[in-house]
Design an enzyme around this catalytic site. Structure first.
Site, PDB file in Angstrom:
ATOM      1  N   TYR A 131       3.387   0.964  16.715  1.00 41.94           N
ATOM      2  CA  TYR A 131       2.080   0.353  16.527  1.00 41.94           C
ATOM      3  C   TYR A 131       1.370   0.204  17.865  1.00 41.94           C
ATOM      4  CZ  TYR A 131       4.187  -0.939  12.046  1.00 41.94           C
ATOM      5  OH  TYR A 131       4.821  -0.910  10.836  1.00 41.94           O
ATOM      6  N   SER A 147      14.109   0.891   6.325  1.00 36.63           N
ATOM      7  CA  SER A 147      12.721   1.183   5.978  1.00 36.63           C
ATOM      8  C   SER A 147      12.594   2.660   5.626  1.00 36.63           C
ATOM      9  CB  SER A 147      11.796   0.838   7.157  1.00 36.63           C
ATOM     10  OG  SER A 147      10.443   1.103   6.839  1.00 36.63           O
ATOM     11  N   ALA A 201      -2.826   0.400  -1.022  1.00 32.20           N
ATOM     12  CA  ALA A 201      -2.773   1.862  -0.905  1.00 32.20           C
ATOM     13  C   ALA A 201      -3.678   2.382   0.203  1.00 32.20           C
ATOM     14  CB  ALA A 201      -3.126   2.526  -2.235  1.00 32.20           C
TER      15      ALA A 201
END
Length: 334
Positions: free
Chosen positions: A87, A155, A214
């Site tokens: 990130y 993940s 989404a």
């Protein structure tokens, strides 16, 4: 490899602080007490809504806005904040093997940058076929035993890979994962509704879900095209733009128009309905919210007020519109 930090400072996650929910909640019950869930079958209590920092933090928004979002979330009772090295354009360890050296070095670096002694949960983002599962599990066990993290999770792993990690942990007396981070929203249901519940009942692995809207599709902002300031307009998100303008994308927009009628009936917005729909799944420990401004975050946090309205009748109506409810082995047997 992704780090999830469920406290702004060490030690706060297991303290039930009396911060009341700040969004016109009618009941004077502390947010933390009423809307926290166990992470899988672990003893870690996390707020059912968490703040994710993917894409927006360090990219779309300024540091000032980022600080505002953190403050709003924390003061509203959120105790789960998710971040990762990738990130804000950081180095992504997942491009390298999930070997012991890489994992431990990455976690040390992240803790130093965040100025923390430890995080509650550290995630192995995406599996690595080049590193033996035993080495990955041993590395995570070492991280926990050294006090750098309390738990570890996965993940974007498959159910088979998670089960392998659990089996290895049990075979060598190591620590197994407690949760899986998975994409979950109105148009993405199979993994969270069919595969993960079975893992939860068998080995206690919970679900922490992301992208409840989404990537913004469910907000309705793409109904009339691609706004210039939207995520889909970014060069790195060409895949999202193509998805929106595709035939399937147009069908999704049509379904969202129908779902908006249900939202109006419940007195909420479409995003609030979508987030509450994710929360109505008892197998979901926490839903990570992505946001680019305070107004959007406040709106999404308001999904908590919609959750009590998610009756079986409303859920059935939503399923009828979507037409994509996955069926488990239990459904076929009945």
């Amino acid at each position: 490899m992704c780090l999830s930090e469920s406290k702004p400072h060490p030690g706060s996650c297991k303290t039930e602080r009396p911060a009341c929910y700040s969004l016109d909640c009618q009941d004077v019950i502390p947010f933390f007490l009423r809307y926290c869930r166990n992470l899988g079958k672990s003893g870690l209590r996390v707020s059912c809504l968490g703040l994710g920092t993917w894409v927006t933090f360090g990219g779309q928004i300024t540091d000032e806005i980022a600080e505002q979002l953190m403050t709003i979330a924390y003061e509203s009772g959120v105790n789960l904040f998710d971040t990762a090295e990738v990130y804000a354009g950081g180095r992504w360890v997942s491009h390298k093997p999930l070997c012991s050296a890489e994992l431990i070095t990455a976690i040390h670096g992240s803790l130093q940058r965040m100025q923390l002694e430890y995080v509650d949960v550290v995630f192995a983002n995406r599996p690595d076929s080049n590193t033996p599962m035993e080495e990955i599990v041993r590395a995570m066990t070492y991280v926990i035993n050294q006090g750098m993290a309390m738990y570890w999770g996965t993940s974007r792993w498959t159910a088979m890979e998670i089960m392998e990690a659990y089996s290895v942990a049990r075979q060598f007396n190591l620590i197994p994962p407690v949760c899986e981070q998975a994409e979950y929203h109105l148009f993405q249901r199979e993994k969270v509704e069919v595969q993960l519940p079975e893992l939860y009942h068998k080995i206690g692995v919970g679900a922490m879900t992301w992208s409840p809207l989404a990537c913004g599709i469910i907000t309705g902002k793409y109904e009339n095209g691609i706004p210039e300031s939207s995520r889909a307009s970014m060069k790195s998100y060409q895949w999202l733009k193509e998805k929106i303008v595709s035939e399937d994308g147009r069908k999704q927009q049509a379904k969202l128009k129908e779902l908006n009628h249900i939202a109006e009936k419940l007195g909420c917005t479409l995003p609030q309905l979508a987030v509450a729909w994710c929360l109505r799944n008892e197998g979901v420990s926490s839903v990570l919210l992505g946001t680019s401004n305070p107004e959007q975050l406040t709106e999404n946090l308001g999904a908590i007020q919609v959750l009590p309205k998610m009756t079986s009748h409303i859920v059935s109506d939503i399923d009828h519109i979507l037409g994509n409810r996955p069926y488990s082995k239990k459904d076929y047997r009945s």
